[in-house]
Structure formats: structure tokens, C-alpha cells
Design a protein around this motif. Structure first.
Motif, PDB file in Angstrom:
ATOM      1  N   ILE A 197       0.833  -1.216   0.000  1.00 51.11           N
ATOM      2  CA  ILE A 197       0.000   0.000   0.000  1.00 51.11           C
ATOM      3  C   ILE A 197       0.864   1.262   0.000  1.00 51.11           C
ATOM      4  CG2 ILE A 197      -1.638   1.354   1.390  1.00 51.11           C
ATOM      5  CD1 ILE A 197      -2.878  -1.358   2.207  1.00 51.11           C
ATOM      6  N   THR A 198       1.894   1.287   0.839  1.00 53.27           N
ATOM      7  CA  THR A 198       2.753   2.478   0.875  1.00 53.27           C
ATOM      8  C   THR A 198       3.503   2.656  -0.442  1.00 53.27           C
ATOM      9  OG1 THR A 198       4.460   1.153   2.000  1.00 53.27           O
ATOM     10  CG2 THR A 198       3.082   2.563   3.378  1.00 53.27           C
ATOM     11  N   PHE A 199       3.831   1.559  -1.092  1.00 50.85           N
ATOM     12  CA  PHE A 199       4.463   1.665  -2.412  1.00 50.85           C
ATOM     13  C   PHE A 199       3.463   2.234  -3.421  1.00 50.85           C
ATOM     14  CE2 PHE A 199       5.509  -0.162  -6.608  1.00 50.85           C
ATOM     15  CZ  PHE A 199       6.788   0.363  -6.765  1.00 50.85           C
ATOM     16  N   GLY A 200       2.209   1.782  -3.309  1.00 57.43           N
ATOM     17  CA  GLY A 200       1.187   2.249  -4.236  1.00 57.43           C
ATOM     18  C   GLY A 200       0.839   3.717  -4.068  1.00 57.43           C
ATOM     19  N   THR A 201       0.904   4.222  -2.819  1.00 56.58           N
ATOM     20  CA  THR A 201       0.559   5.630  -2.576  1.00 56.58           C
ATOM     21  C   THR A 201       1.773   6.559  -2.648  1.00 56.58           C
ATOM     22  OG1 THR A 201       0.839   5.400  -0.165  1.00 56.58           O
ATOM     23  CG2 THR A 201      -1.364   4.973  -1.073  1.00 56.58           C
ATOM     24  N   SER A 202       2.960   5.999  -2.826  1.00 53.27           N
ATOM     25  CA  SER A 202       4.192   6.803  -2.790  1.00 53.27           C
ATOM     26  C   SER A 202       4.249   7.863  -3.890  1.00 53.27           C
ATOM     27  CB  SER A 202       5.423   5.900  -2.883  1.00 53.27           C
ATOM     28  OG  SER A 202       5.437   5.205  -4.134  1.00 53.27           O
ATOM     29  N   SER A 203       3.536   7.631  -4.998  1.00 53.47           N
ATOM     30  CA  SER A 203       3.565   8.588  -6.106  1.00 53.47           C
ATOM     31  C   SER A 203       2.669   9.805  -5.858  1.00 53.47           C
ATOM     32  CB  SER A 203       3.129   7.908  -7.404  1.00 53.47           C
ATOM     33  OG  SER A 203       1.823   7.367  -7.267  1.00 53.47           O
ATOM     34  N   MET A 204       1.817   9.738  -4.809  1.00 56.31           N
ATOM     35  CA  MET A 204       0.952  10.880  -4.495  1.00 56.31           C
ATOM     36  C   MET A 204       1.768  12.017  -3.888  1.00 56.31           C
ATOM     37  SD  MET A 204      -2.374   9.048  -2.751  1.00 56.31           S
ATOM     38  CE  MET A 204      -3.403   7.883  -3.636  1.00 56.31           C
ATOM     39  N   SER A 205       1.453  13.221  -4.275  1.00 55.64           N
ATOM     40  CA  SER A 205       2.164  14.372  -3.732  1.00 55.64           C
ATOM     41  C   SER A 205       1.480  14.958  -2.508  1.00 55.64           C
ATOM     42  CB  SER A 205       2.297  15.464  -4.807  1.00 55.64           C
ATOM     43  OG  SER A 205       1.008  15.823  -5.300  1.00 55.64           O
ATOM     44  N   SER A 206       0.213  14.588  -2.279  1.00 59.06           N
ATOM     45  CA  SER A 206      -0.547  15.127  -1.141  1.00 59.06           C
ATOM     46  C   SER A 206      -0.297  14.290   0.111  1.00 59.06           C
ATOM     47  CB  SER A 206      -2.038  15.127  -1.464  1.00 59.06           C
ATOM     48  OG  SER A 206      -2.528  13.800  -1.524  1.00 59.06           O
ATOM     49  N   THR A 207      -0.890  14.725   1.221  1.00 57.75           N
ATOM     50  CA  THR A 207      -0.724  13.998   2.485  1.00 57.75           C
ATOM     51  C   THR A 207      -1.432  12.645   2.478  1.00 57.75           C
ATOM     52  OG1 THR A 207      -2.657  15.094   3.464  1.00 57.75           O
ATOM     53  CG2 THR A 207      -0.506  16.129   3.807  1.00 57.75           C
ATOM     54  N   TRP A 208      -2.299  12.419   1.494  1.00 55.83           N
ATOM     55  CA  TRP A 208      -2.957  11.125   1.403  1.00 55.83           C
ATOM     56  C   TRP A 208      -1.969  10.005   1.094  1.00 55.83           C
ATOM     57  CZ3 TRP A 208      -7.340  10.186   3.568  1.00 55.83           C
ATOM     58  CH2 TRP A 208      -8.267  11.204   3.727  1.00 55.83           C
ATOM     59  N   ALA A 209      -0.770  10.342   0.702  1.00 57.05           N
ATOM     60  CA  ALA A 209       0.272   9.337   0.496  1.00 57.05           C
ATOM     61  C   ALA A 209       0.549   8.571   1.784  1.00 57.05           C
ATOM     62  CB  ALA A 209       1.561  10.004   0.000  1.00 57.05           C
ATOM     63  N   TRP A 210       0.426   9.260   2.936  1.00 59.98           N
ATOM     64  CA  TRP A 210       0.603   8.563   4.221  1.00 59.98           C
ATOM     65  C   TRP A 210      -0.704   8.400   4.999  1.00 59.98           C
ATOM     66  CZ3 TRP A 210      -0.700  11.319   8.589  1.00 59.98           C
ATOM     67  CH2 TRP A 210      -0.692  12.724   8.502  1.00 59.98           C
ATOM     68  N   ARG A 211      -1.726   9.192   4.687  1.00 60.51           N
ATOM     69  CA  ARG A 211      -3.009   9.056   5.410  1.00 60.51           C
ATOM     70  C   ARG A 211      -3.770   7.787   4.977  1.00 60.51           C
ATOM     71  NH1 ARG A 211      -3.877  13.802   8.287  1.00 60.51           N
ATOM     72  NH2 ARG A 211      -2.988  15.694   7.361  1.00 60.51           N
ATOM     73  N   ILE A 212      -3.715   7.452   3.696  1.00 61.05           N
ATOM     74  CA  ILE A 212      -4.414   6.251   3.213  1.00 61.05           C
ATOM     75  C   ILE A 212      -3.872   4.982   3.878  1.00 61.05           C
ATOM     76  CG2 ILE A 212      -4.782   4.755   1.194  1.00 61.05           C
ATOM     77  CD1 ILE A 212      -5.151   7.302  -0.474  1.00 61.05           C
ATOM     78  N   PRO A 213      -2.530   4.762   3.895  1.00 57.51           N
ATOM     79  CA  PRO A 213      -2.021   3.576   4.604  1.00 57.51           C
ATOM     80  C   PRO A 213      -2.442   3.544   6.071  1.00 57.51           C
ATOM     81  CG  PRO A 213      -0.297   4.531   3.241  1.00 57.51           C
ATOM     82  CD  PRO A 213      -1.440   5.496   3.217  1.00 57.51           C
TER      83      PRO A 213
END
Length: 515
Positions: A174-190
Motif C-alpha cells: 500500500i505504501t508503495f502504491g501511494t508513494s507517487s501521491m504528492s498530497s498527504t494522502w500518500a501517508w493518510r491512506i495507509p
């Protein structure tokens, strides 16, 4: 499906109870419900590992080595608090309701962590999360050890902690999948997804029974008898193994009550054998934490950077592969733990991980931040072998050994002490590790390897072997005497001493009814 016994309102009547008729299904559900704890914990470790690599997370909180350590290690502050308080709650309300409230606490923490606006809010959320996960980690192993049949206990409690890597693998992906996001949702989603495991625990609870030992200790013999039948013999109350296990538990509890043993916290310090039991449990907590796996579990990015791999994408990919590899190794160790035994498994694991940790340090010194690609990947290979060696032994042993060596009067509170030391040691190591890696680099591994050698000798000298024995039969190893004249359950399962068990039980039942 059936439900033949209930609870009073305080003890969980509001939790529905619909038990499957199959003992195998009940055992599987017991393991799945309890393993939610380690899955959440493993998810958290891998998630934080990934977040500590993500620029969006680091930049949002303006992290320094000190605040990185605080964000990461605050989980264990809550864990220490749970260790000091939740054992008494578990004894008071029962194992099943205690798991429910721990799951609720974890869900609240996940919501706060996901919504964190600053370091302070993030840290408070993680303290609450630490309380919830450690409360589950205290209750779950005790619950499984007391409820699973003998032939399932080694596997069930071994798999309990193997699921750490299931959670870790999910979080890594999941963290690999969200790593491309530039917003805080890159860490909030996991962070948000972490709550799913606690929801699954709550969903499974209606389909599993209360601990038979908890029921019997409170004088609810018929209910305890029924649960033993449901877990051993598909509900057959007259099964000889069920009758033998019930009598063995009953005899042992009678001895403990006659000896004046209570469920108080002070009981864990009252006698020499109680202190020995707690020390054995605590040694598993401390040894597993200081072995060195914390470095790779929470600061893999720093390890890989020191080794010469600084690419965020490569580090996240390695995190996924490492969790998958460790899961395979932990399942392998769990498969053999009833053959090798708990002590020998810990010895094999500690010996191998010590060798590999020294090699990680040596290779990091020679090839760290160099252009020697072969040397860099040799270092990464040693990190994999080190984590694999840890996973083969310490992953299944960690939550299997402590509830086995603790007898019933001190099991919940003893697991609380276990959690306190587990979290206290982790708090110290996790908080100081970023500073150590930044300051002395490869020397950190050498220092860690040196105390691993001392740890190995302590296990060889002090630990006892518990495989193949019921929780009551382990008394003989620690106290020098078994407190029941029932033949060992493993012998009865093999067909030895079966005729005497049923007649002794029926005779005791007749005497009880006359009185």
C-alpha cells in the motif's frame, strides 16, 4: 451452528455467540481472530518503515532524527501502559470481551492518526494505538494458549506472530502504491486502512468461545466442559481426551487455590517459581526486541542508505520483497517448532541472526556508499538473511513461549509484564536507533551482534522446553511436580491410560453430586 452457554451482562452477553459445530473450524477462527493483533502490529511496522522513506510524510511533519524516533517509538509508550493495566481487565471481564475493547481502542487510534495535523497529534494517536495493539497482544496469546487444543497450540500461537508479516506485506504494497501521491494522502491512506484488521476481529468474535480455563476458574464447570468438547471433539462431552483435560485443569486449579494463589498483580512476585515463570516470559520479550530486527523493521531506509541504496522506489520495493521473504521463513519455523522445540528453535535463530548481523556491519563498512554494486547487493542479501533467521525462530516463539510458562493465576498479569518489557525495550531501541545509525553507522550492527552472543548463552542455560505438554503439565518442569494424577494428555491421545480417566472422572462427578 449452536450456542449452549451465555454470559451475564457485565461479562459480554451483548456479544452474540453462535459457535460452529466443528472443532477444526472453531480453532481456525480462534487463531484468525487473535492474529488480528499481530497483523495490525506488522502492518504498523511496515507502514512506518515505508512512511519514513516517503518525502511527503517527512516534509509534512518537518521530521528530524529525534522527531522521527518519537513518531515511530511513541507506539510503545501506549504499549507500556497497556502492559501495566490490561492484564487485570482481561482477568475481570474475560478473554473474549477484552479482545473486543482492545479492537475498539485500536480503531479510535487509527482515526486520530489518519487525521493528524502535527507531530503532537500523531504521537498521541500512536500512544493510543500502542495501548490497543498491546492490549490485544496481551489478551490474544493467553486466550489462544488456554482455548486451543494441545495439538493446535504450537501451530496456533506460532502463526499468531507469523501474521506480523502478512500485515507487513500488505502495508508495504500500500505504501508503495501511494508513494507517487504528492498530497498527504500518500501517508493518510495507509494509516486509515490499518483499522480494517480490528473490524475483522470484531466480526469473528461471535463465532468463538470464551477460554475454558477462565470459565472453570470462576466455577462455571459445565460451560468449561462444553468449550473443551467444542474445541477437542466436535461437541462430544464424553470424549476421553476432553474428560482428561477437564480433570487435569480442575485438579491444578484446586491445588493453586489451596496454595493461596490469587489473580492479584502481587502474585507474580510472591513465590520463587512465579518469579521464574515471569522472568522466562520477560526474557523472550527483551531478547526478541534487542536481537537487531528492530533496525530493519522500522529503519530499513536508513540501513539501505548506509548500504548504498538511496532510491526511494528501490527501498520501497525491497521493503515489499523483504516482508514476503520473512513471511515464508516464519511459516517454515512455525511448521518445525513442535519438532525442534521452543528452546532449540530460539537457539538456532539467535545463532544464525548473530552471524548475519556481524556480516551486515562488516559489508556496510567496506561497501557502504561505494560504487561497488556487487558489494552493495551483498549487504542487502545479508540484511535478508538476518531478517529471515530472526523470522524462523523468534517470530513464532515470541508469543508462544510466554503464555506456556505462565500458570493461570499469573497468566494475564504476567503477559502484562511481558508486554511492558517488550514495549519498554522497543521504545528504547526504536527511539535511539535513528541517532545511532546516523552517528556511528555500521558500528551499530557490531554492538548489537555482541549482546546477541550473551543472549544466546542465556537461552542455552536458563530456558526450559515446553513442547508436547499441556499448560498444566508444564508445572512439572518448573515446580518439579504435576498437580494432577491424570496421565499426560499426549499419552491419552495416543491411546495410553484411557480406561482410568473416564472412571476417575465419573467417580468424582458422583462424589460432587452427593455433596
Amino acid at each position: 451452528m449452536h450456542s449452549e452457554y451465555g454470559y451475564n451482562k457485565f461479562l459480554g452477553a451483548w456479544i452474540p455467540l453462535r459457535l460452529p459445530s466443528s472443532s477444526l473450524v472453531i480453532s481456525v477462527l480462534l487463531v484468525l481472530c487473535s492474529t488480528i493483533t499481530s497483523t495490525t502490529f506488522g502492518y504498523d511496522g511496515s507502514m512506518i518503515n515505508g512512511l519514513n522513506i516517503l518525502p511527503s510524510y517527512i516534509n509534512y511533519f518537518s521530521l528530524t532524527p529525534a522527531t522521527t524516533g518519537l513518531n515511530t517509538a511513541s507506539l510503545w509508550i501506549g504499549g507500556c501502559i497497556a502492559g501495566l493495566t490490561y492484564g487485570k481487565i482481561t482477568d475481570a471481564i474475560g478473554r473474549r470481551p477484552a479482545l473486543f475493547w482492545a479492537a475498539i481502542c485500536t480503531l479510535v487510534a487509527v482515526i486520530l492518526q489518519t487525521a493528524a495535523q502535527n507531530v503532537a497529534m500523531f504521537v498521541v494517536a500512536r500512544i493510543i494505538l500502542g495501548f490497543g495493539t498491546s492490549a490485544s497482544g496481551l489478551t490474544g496469546p493467553a486466550y489462544l494458549a488456554e482455548t486451543l487444543p494441545l495439538h493446535w497450540r504450537g501451530w496456533g500461537l506460532g502463526v499468531f506472530n507469523d501474521f506480523y508479516y502478512v500485515g507487513g506485506l500488505i502495508a508495504a504494497g500500500i505504501t508503495f502504491g501511494t508513494s507517487s501521491m504528492s498530497s498527504t494522502w500518500a501517508w493518510r491512506i495507509p494509516s486509515l486502512i490499518q483499522g480494517i484488521f480490528s473490524i475483522l476481529c470484531i466480526v469473528i468474535l461471535p463465532f468463538i468461545p470464551e477460554s475454558p480455563r477462565w470459565l472453570l476458574f470462576r466455577g462455571r464447570k459445565d460451560e468449561a466442559h462444553l468449550v473443551l468438547a467444542q474445541t477437542y471433539s466436535n461437541g462430544n462431552l464424553d470424549d476421553k481426551v476432553v474428560l482428561a483435560q477437564l480433570k487435569e485443569i480442575e485438579d491444578t486449579f484446586e491445588h493453586e487455590k489451596n496454595a493461596g494463589e490469587t489473580l492479584s498483580v502481587m502474585q507474580i512476585f510472591r513465590t520463587r517459581t512465579a518469579r521464574k515463570r515471569v522472568l522466562l516470559a520477560v526474557s523472550a520479550a527483551v531478547f526478541s526486541t534487542i536481537a537487531g530486527n528492530v533496525i530493519a523493521s522500522y529503519y530499513l531506509g536508513s540501513m539501505l542508505t548506509n548500504a548504498g541504496i538511496s532510491s526511494t522506489t528501490k527501498q520501497l520495493q525491497i521493503n515489499i520483497i523483504l516482508n514476503a521473504f520473512c513471511l515464508v521463513c516464519s511459516i517454515f519455523g512455525t511448521y518445525y517448532i513442535d519438532r525442534w522445540g521452543r528452546k532449540m528453535t530460539a537457539v538456532i535463530s539467535t545463532t544464525l541472526l548473530t552471524v548475519f548481523l556481524f556480516l551486515v556491519g562488516a559489508l556496510t563498512k567496506v561497501f557502504g556508499n561505494s560504487n561497488n554494486t556487487s558489494g552493495v547487493y551483498a549487504t542487502v542479501a545479508m540484511i535478508f538473511l538476518f531478517q529471515g533467521a530472526y523470522s524462523i525462530g523468534w517470530t513464532p516463539v515470541l508469543y508462544l513461549y510466554p503464555p506456556e510458562v505462565l500458570n493461570y493465576p499469573i497468566r494475564a498479569n504476567g503477559m502484562g509484564v511481558f508486554q511492558f518489557f517488550l514495549n519498554g525495550a522497543a521504545l528504547l531501541i526504536v527511539f535511539t536507533m535513528p541517532v545511532s545509525l546516523a552517528s556511528i553507522g555500521w558500528k551499530t550492527y557490531m554492538i548489537n551482534g555482541a549482546w546477541d552472543i550473551l543472549m544466546l548463552f542465556a537461552i542455552l542455560y536458563y530456558w526450559i522446553e515446553t513442547k508436547g505438554r499441556t499448560l498444566e503439565e508444564i508445572d512439572e518442569l518448573i515446580e518439579g511436580k504435576k498437580h494432577s494424577d491424570v496421565p499426560d494428555l499426549e499419552k491419552i491421545i495416543k491411546g495410553e491410560g484411557m480406561l482410568s480417566v473416564e472412571s476417575e472422572f465419573r467417580e468424582k462427578e458422583n462424589l460432587d453430586s452427593e455433596h
